[in-house]
Design a protein around this motif. Structure first.
Motif, short mmCIF file in Angstrom:
data_model
loop_
_atom_site.label_atom_id
_atom_site.label_comp_id
_atom_site.label_asym_id
_atom_site.label_seq_id
_atom_site.Cartn_x
_atom_site.Cartn_y
_atom_site.Cartn_z
N LEU A 172 59.12 -44.78 2.66
CA LEU A 172 58.83 -46.37 2.79
C LEU A 172 59.09 -46.87 4.11
O LEU A 172 58.19 -47.59 4.86
N LEU A 173 60.12 -46.65 4.55
CA LEU A 173 60.44 -47.21 5.97
C LEU A 173 59.93 -45.82 7.03
O LEU A 173 59.97 -46.39 8.43
N GLN A 174 59.42 -45.00 6.81
CA GLN A 174 59.03 -44.01 7.53
C GLN A 174 59.84 -43.49 8.82
O GLN A 174 59.74 -43.13 9.73
N GLN A 175 61.21 -43.59 8.31
CA GLN A 175 62.31 -43.01 9.31
C GLN A 175 63.35 -42.69 8.55
O GLN A 175 63.66 -43.26 7.44
N ARG A 176 64.25 -41.81 9.15
CA ARG A 176 65.48 -41.37 8.39
C ARG A 176 66.52 -41.17 9.87
O ARG A 176 65.98 -40.47 10.83
N GLU A 177 67.78 -41.30 9.49
CA GLU A 177 68.66 -41.02 10.61
C GLU A 177 69.24 -39.53 10.35
O GLU A 177 69.53 -39.05 9.19
N PHE A 178 69.25 -38.80 11.26
CA PHE A 178 69.78 -37.41 11.34
C PHE A 178 70.51 -37.19 12.50
O PHE A 178 69.99 -37.50 13.72
N TRP A 179 71.62 -36.75 12.58
CA TRP A 179 72.60 -36.40 13.81
C TRP A 179 72.39 -37.71 14.97
O TRP A 179 72.05 -37.40 15.86
N SER A 180 72.49 -39.05 14.34
CA SER A 180 72.63 -40.18 15.12
C SER A 180 71.25 -40.32 15.84
O SER A 180 71.10 -41.32 16.54
N LEU A 181 70.14 -39.76 15.36
CA LEU A 181 68.96 -39.82 15.93
C LEU A 181 68.10 -40.67 14.91
O LEU A 181 68.18 -40.14 13.88
N THR A 182 67.15 -41.47 15.25
CA THR A 182 66.19 -42.14 14.21
C THR A 182 65.07 -41.21 14.34
O THR A 182 64.35 -41.42 15.26
N LEU A 183 64.73 -40.68 13.49
CA LEU A 183 63.37 -39.73 13.39
C LEU A 183 62.42 -40.22 12.26
O LEU A 183 62.73 -40.98 11.41
N ARG A 184 61.19 -40.07 12.84
CA ARG A 184 60.16 -40.34 12.05
C ARG A 184 59.68 -39.47 11.06
O ARG A 184 59.67 -38.55 11.29
N VAL A 185 59.48 -39.97 9.67
CA VAL A 185 59.06 -38.99 8.78
C VAL A 185 57.95 -39.49 7.82
O VAL A 185 57.67 -40.67 7.71
N ASN A 186 57.41 -38.52 7.23
CA ASN A 186 56.19 -39.04 6.40
C ASN A 186 56.17 -38.08 5.29
O ASN A 186 56.98 -37.00 5.19
N ARG A 187 55.22 -38.17 4.23
CA ARG A 187 55.11 -37.22 3.15
C ARG A 187 54.76 -35.73 3.51
O ARG A 187 54.72 -34.85 2.70
N ALA A 188 54.52 -35.62 4.77
CA ALA A 188 53.93 -34.28 5.30
C ALA A 188 55.23 -33.44 5.44
O ALA A 188 55.47 -32.32 5.75
N THR A 189 56.37 -34.23 5.85
CA THR A 189 57.66 -33.65 6.28
C THR A 189 58.78 -33.68 5.08
O THR A 189 58.82 -34.79 4.11
N LEU A 190 59.84 -32.76 4.98
CA LEU A 190 61.04 -32.92 4.27
C LEU A 190 61.77 -33.96 4.90
O LEU A 190 61.46 -34.44 6.14
N ILE A 191 62.48 -34.74 3.72
CA ILE A 191 63.46 -35.81 4.34
C ILE A 191 64.66 -35.15 5.04
O ILE A 191 65.47 -34.57 4.18
N LEU A 197 62.89 -35.35 -4.29
CA LEU A 197 61.90 -34.07 -4.16
C LEU A 197 60.64 -34.17 -4.85
O LEU A 197 59.59 -33.42 -4.28
N ARG A 198 60.55 -35.20 -5.95
CA ARG A 198 59.12 -35.09 -6.23
C ARG A 198 58.11 -35.68 -5.47
O ARG A 198 56.85 -35.30 -5.73
N PHE A 199 58.51 -36.18 -4.37
CA PHE A 199 57.44 -36.74 -3.40
C PHE A 199 57.60 -36.08 -2.04
O PHE A 199 56.56 -36.11 -1.25
N GLU A 200 58.34 -34.84 -1.95
CA GLU A 200 58.41 -34.15 -0.77
C GLU A 200 57.36 -32.89 -0.73
O GLU A 200 57.01 -32.49 -1.83
N PRO A 201 57.02 -32.40 0.29
CA PRO A 201 55.85 -31.37 0.38
C PRO A 201 56.67 -30.04 -0.28
O PRO A 201 57.71 -29.45 0.15
N GLU A 202 55.93 -29.61 -1.22
CA GLU A 202 56.31 -28.43 -1.97
C GLU A 202 56.67 -27.23 -1.06
O GLU A 202 57.56 -26.44 -1.38
N ALA A 203 55.78 -26.94 -0.08
CA ALA A 203 55.67 -25.91 0.81
C ALA A 203 57.12 -26.00 1.45
O ALA A 203 57.52 -25.03 2.10
#
Ligand code: GLN
Length: 290
Positions: free
Chosen positions: A82-101, A211-217
């Motif tokens: 929903l936010l189209q972003q997630r913090e990882f290793w102090s970086l703010t990364l863009r994510v969407n339904r094509a990518t694992l969170i 997990l229900r919403f993340e790419p199965e691949a």
């Protein structure tokens, strides 16, 4: 009974309270935080402004936007999408339904690579199945001397990874479309890193939570969850320079099988590390020298 939406012409404070109550009533453990994040997104206000001005009016458009976001969250859609972003290793990364969170346990893989490899040499390091580019971006950010190659099969995920590299100005990260190591050609690398899919096809967790919403691949790897790990380990000797590092994330119960697969190759110094939850999560090895 489900909680009502805030009345029309509601204030920030009323919208905040109503969103929080509805998320809490649906059993969301971080209801207060999530309500604020969604209200910020709907109004374009910083989180601090939400509590500084509780009496401020929320426009009908903003309230409509909030209702749509809440409906999606209440239907289970991950907050990161929903936010189209997630913090990882102090970086703010863009994510969407094509990518694992990106997940905290994957930071174990980043730590391992930083510890195992020399910081000041121009190493070539490949992140296979890079998704949003999280691992490659963290390493490129921490080690300006290294050259990172992020490889991703899905064009939509690759575009997200490229947008992260550009926004974070990571000039030492190149993103390439390809399937695992096939995109590396014959040029051997100093390190191969991957968080591949490793969930068993029949794992009930796939029907729960994010997990229900993340790419199965990006999650599922055949009946035993080892399909991708097996292929990556078999291919590592061809892609790595002698003495090069292989570092793989895997399921908490897959450590022994991963070590066995590695012993079947010319890999040595095999070692498994635990994540912050104390589970076997990452296994490393180096390619034997001749
Ligand atoms: N760690 C993830 C999970 O089980 C799986 C990620 C993956 O398969 N690489 O939620």
């Amino acid at each position: 009974m489900s909680r009502p939406a805030a009345p029309a012409n509601a204030s920030l404070g009323e919208c905040r309270r109503s969103a929080r109550q509805r998320l809490a009533a649906a059993g969301h453990p971080s209801a207060a935080l999530e309500a604020d994040l969604l209200l910020s997104l709907a109004t374009g206000l910083e989180r601090g402004q939400l509590f500084a001005w509780p009496e401020r009016a929320v426009t009908a458009t903003q309230q409509h936007r909030l209702e749509q976001l809440l409906a999606r969250r209440l239907a289970g859609e991950p907050i990161a999408y929903l936010l189209q972003q997630r913090e990882f290793w102090s970086l703010t990364l863009r994510v969407n339904r094509a990518t694992l969170i990106p997940r905290p346990e994957t930071e174990t893989l980043v730590e391992l690579a930083l510890r195992a490899l020399p910081a000041d040499r121009p190493l070539r390091v490949a992140d296979l199945g890079t998704g949003s580019g999280a691992i490659a971006a963290a390493l490129a950010h921490e080690r300006p001397q290294w050259f990172l190659i992020g490889i991703e099969r899905d064009p939509e995920a690759l575009a997200i990874a490229a947008s992260n590299a550009a926004r974070l100005r990571l000039d030492n990260l190149r993103l390439v479309r390809g399937h695992w190591s096939s995109a590396l050609g014959n040029a051997a690398v100093d390190a191969l890193i991957a968080n591949p899919p490793y969930v068993r096809a029949d794992d009930p967790h796939l029907r729960q939570g994010d997990l229900r919403f993340e790419p199965e691949a990006a999650l599922v790897a055949g009946a035993d969850g080892l399909m991708a790990l097996r292929a990556l380990i078999a291919d590592a000797p061809r892609c790595l320079k002698p003495g090069g590092l292989l570092a793989l994330e895997h399921g908490w119960e897959q450590g022994a099988q991963v070590r066995t697969l590695m012993r079947q190759q010319r890999l040595e110094a095999i070692e498994t590390l635990h994540d912050l939850a104390g589970q076997e999560r990452v296994t490393q090895a180096t390619l034997a020298v001749a």
